[in-house]
Design an enzyme around this catalytic site. Structure first.
Site, PDB file in Angstrom:
ATOM      1  N   ASP A 119      62.304  40.053 -24.383  1.00 14.28           N
ATOM      2  CA  ASP A 119      60.861  40.214 -24.169  1.00 14.28           C
ATOM      3  C   ASP A 119      60.347  39.387 -22.997  1.00 14.28           C
ATOM      4  O   ASP A 119      59.145  39.375 -22.717  1.00 14.28           O
ATOM      5  CB  ASP A 119      60.084  39.857 -25.439  1.00 14.28           C
ATOM      6  CG  ASP A 119      60.222  38.387 -25.820  1.00 14.28           C
ATOM      7  OD1 ASP A 119      61.059  37.684 -25.207  1.00 14.28           O
ATOM      8  OD2 ASP A 119      59.488  37.933 -26.727  1.00 14.28           O
ATOM      9  N   GLY A 120      61.238  38.673 -22.287  1.00 13.06           N
ATOM     10  CA  GLY A 120      60.843  37.877 -21.134  1.00 13.06           C
ATOM     11  C   GLY A 120      60.725  36.394 -21.397  1.00 13.06           C
ATOM     12  O   GLY A 120      60.635  35.593 -20.464  1.00 13.06           O
ATOM     13  N   ARG A 129      43.561  25.832  -5.683  1.00 13.20           N
ATOM     14  CA  ARG A 129      42.294  26.295  -5.109  1.00 13.20           C
ATOM     15  C   ARG A 129      41.159  26.243  -6.122  1.00 13.20           C
ATOM     16  O   ARG A 129      39.988  26.267  -5.756  1.00 13.20           O
ATOM     17  CB  ARG A 129      42.460  27.718  -4.555  1.00 13.20           C
ATOM     18  CG  ARG A 129      43.159  27.756  -3.208  1.00 13.20           C
ATOM     19  CD  ARG A 129      43.445  29.159  -2.735  1.00 13.20           C
ATOM     20  NE  ARG A 129      44.570  29.766  -3.451  1.00 13.20           N
ATOM     21  CZ  ARG A 129      45.108  30.938  -3.129  1.00 13.20           C
ATOM     22  NH1 ARG A 129      44.620  31.634  -2.120  1.00 13.20           N
ATOM     23  NH2 ARG A 129      46.128  31.419  -3.812  1.00 13.20           N
ATOM     24  N   LYS A 172      33.594  30.749   8.990  1.00 19.69           N
ATOM     25  CA  LYS A 172      33.747  32.081   8.394  1.00 19.69           C
ATOM     26  C   LYS A 172      32.837  32.218   7.182  1.00 19.69           C
ATOM     27  O   LYS A 172      32.480  31.244   6.515  1.00 19.69           O
ATOM     28  CB  LYS A 172      35.193  32.324   7.978  1.00 19.69           C
ATOM     29  CG  LYS A 172      35.691  31.440   6.844  1.00 19.69           C
ATOM     30  CD  LYS A 172      37.146  31.714   6.502  1.00 19.69           C
ATOM     31  CE  LYS A 172      37.607  30.782   5.372  1.00 19.69           C
ATOM     32  NZ  LYS A 172      39.027  30.952   5.049  1.00 19.69           N
ATOM     33  N   ALA A 209      46.902  35.862   4.855  1.00 20.28           N
ATOM     34  CA  ALA A 209      46.909  35.719   6.322  1.00 20.28           C
ATOM     35  C   ALA A 209      45.707  36.390   6.975  1.00 20.28           C
ATOM     36  O   ALA A 209      45.671  36.534   8.199  1.00 20.28           O
ATOM     37  CB  ALA A 209      48.208  36.258   6.935  1.00 20.28           C
ATOM     38  N   GLY A 210      44.718  36.774   6.202  1.00 17.34           N
ATOM     39  CA  GLY A 210      43.523  37.402   6.768  1.00 17.34           C
ATOM     40  C   GLY A 210      42.735  36.461   7.664  1.00 17.34           C
ATOM     41  O   GLY A 210      42.402  36.798   8.796  1.00 17.34           O
TER      42      GLY A 210
END
Length: 313
Positions: A41-42, A99, A195, A227-228
């Protein structure tokens, strides 16, 4: 066994095996034996196949999402604690979930604090990591944190390029402190991109603060995800008259269409560390290993020596 003769043993989580082998070799030892059993099942279970009783154990693994990478680190920390290791150091070349270091809107978690707490609960008695997304994350831990800087490996490479009219750039306002630190070390100018985001990973507007005409620009950031931002900044600087644009980013998360964006951008090269293994090769991506940095710091920690010399910036 006395404190002075405590044995050091290094183990690796599966996602960081290649880097861990380099670190162990630079440390002067071999990786310890770990076997991971996986259920249908992982569910998985790591097992130390050698004694760690009374030892100083270093467990190396980046905790980038998905959650299995973090879970594996937690299980190995718990296993070492229950096997009576004397010191248990979680070596996190990339500290994932960083983050989310504050509440930026109502009813959201502070994931970085939660991850710090569960690492300590699992058994970590010390943390070694590199280029945290926000420096204040160190304060989320109650245990000692050795926060390393990839500038130790990036600066020699940048100096070897012998770029004229060098300018350091930050792709956003949040990275301005890092950019200024690099500019001081390289005695160069600084420019900053401003930005605005429509939502996470989507940029609605970008503007440049500073002049890049006739400059060789190096963008500096702690990580590159989609990478935007990075490629948009590079393209903008070339439009504003830069001779060339490179980028140094410590952690190559490189998700979504990141590889395609890098390949199709005006970036001359993207320089990263091996804190996270690349998903595929790219002619524009150069990897500078951080293995020696981690090995040196781990040696100093093991021998109770100062690591101040590793903090270039």
């Amino acid at each position: 066994m006395s404190e002075a003769t405590t044995e050091a043993k290094i183990f690796s989580c599966t996602q960081s095996t290649e880097l861990s082998e380099k670190i162990a070799a630079a440390f002067g030892t071999k990786l310890g034996n770990v076997i991971t059993s996986t259920y249908s099942d992982g569910e998985f279970q790591p097992s130390f196949e050698e004694s760690v009783r009374g030892s100083r154990v270093f467990i190396i693994g980046s905790t980038h999402p998905g959650a299995d990478h973090l879970m594996e680190m937690l299980l190995m920390l718990d296993a070492a604690k229950r096997a009576s290791a004397r010191h248990i150091t979680a070596v996190l070349p990339y500290f994932g979930w960083a983050r989310q270091d504050r509440k930026d809107k109502p009813r959201v978690p502070i994931a970085a604090k939660m991850v710090a707490s569960i690492l300590e609960t699992a058994g970590a008695t010390r943390i070694i990591t590199m280029d945290l997304h926000a420096d204040q994350i160190q304060g989320f831990f109650e245990k000692p944190v050795d926060h390393l800087y990839a500038s130790t490996v990036f600066l020699p490479y940048l100096k070897s390029l012998n770029l004229d009219n060098l300018t350091i750039a930050s792709p956003d306002m949040g990275g301005s402190k890092r950019a200024y630190a690099y500019s001081k070390a390289l005695e160069s100018d600084v420019v900053i991109c401003y930005k605005q985001r429509a939502k996470a990973n989507i940029i609605s507007h970008m503007e440049l603060i500073g002049d890049v005409t006739g400059k060789n620009v190096v963008l500096v950031d702690d990580m590159v995800d989609t990478a935007g931002t990075l490629t948009a900044a590079a393209n903008l600087m070339m439009e504003r008259g830069a001779i060339s644009v490179r980028a140094i980013c410590t952690h190559p998360v490189l998700s979504g269409e990141a590889y395609e964006r890098v390949e199709n951008s005006k970036l001359e090269e993207l320089i990263v560390t091996d804190s996270i293994p690349l998903k595929k090769e790219s002619r524009k991506i150069k990897v500078v290993s951080c293995a020696n940095l981690f090995a040196d710091v781990m040696k100093s920690v093991h021998h109770n020596e100062s690591i101040s010399s590793k903090f270039i910036m």
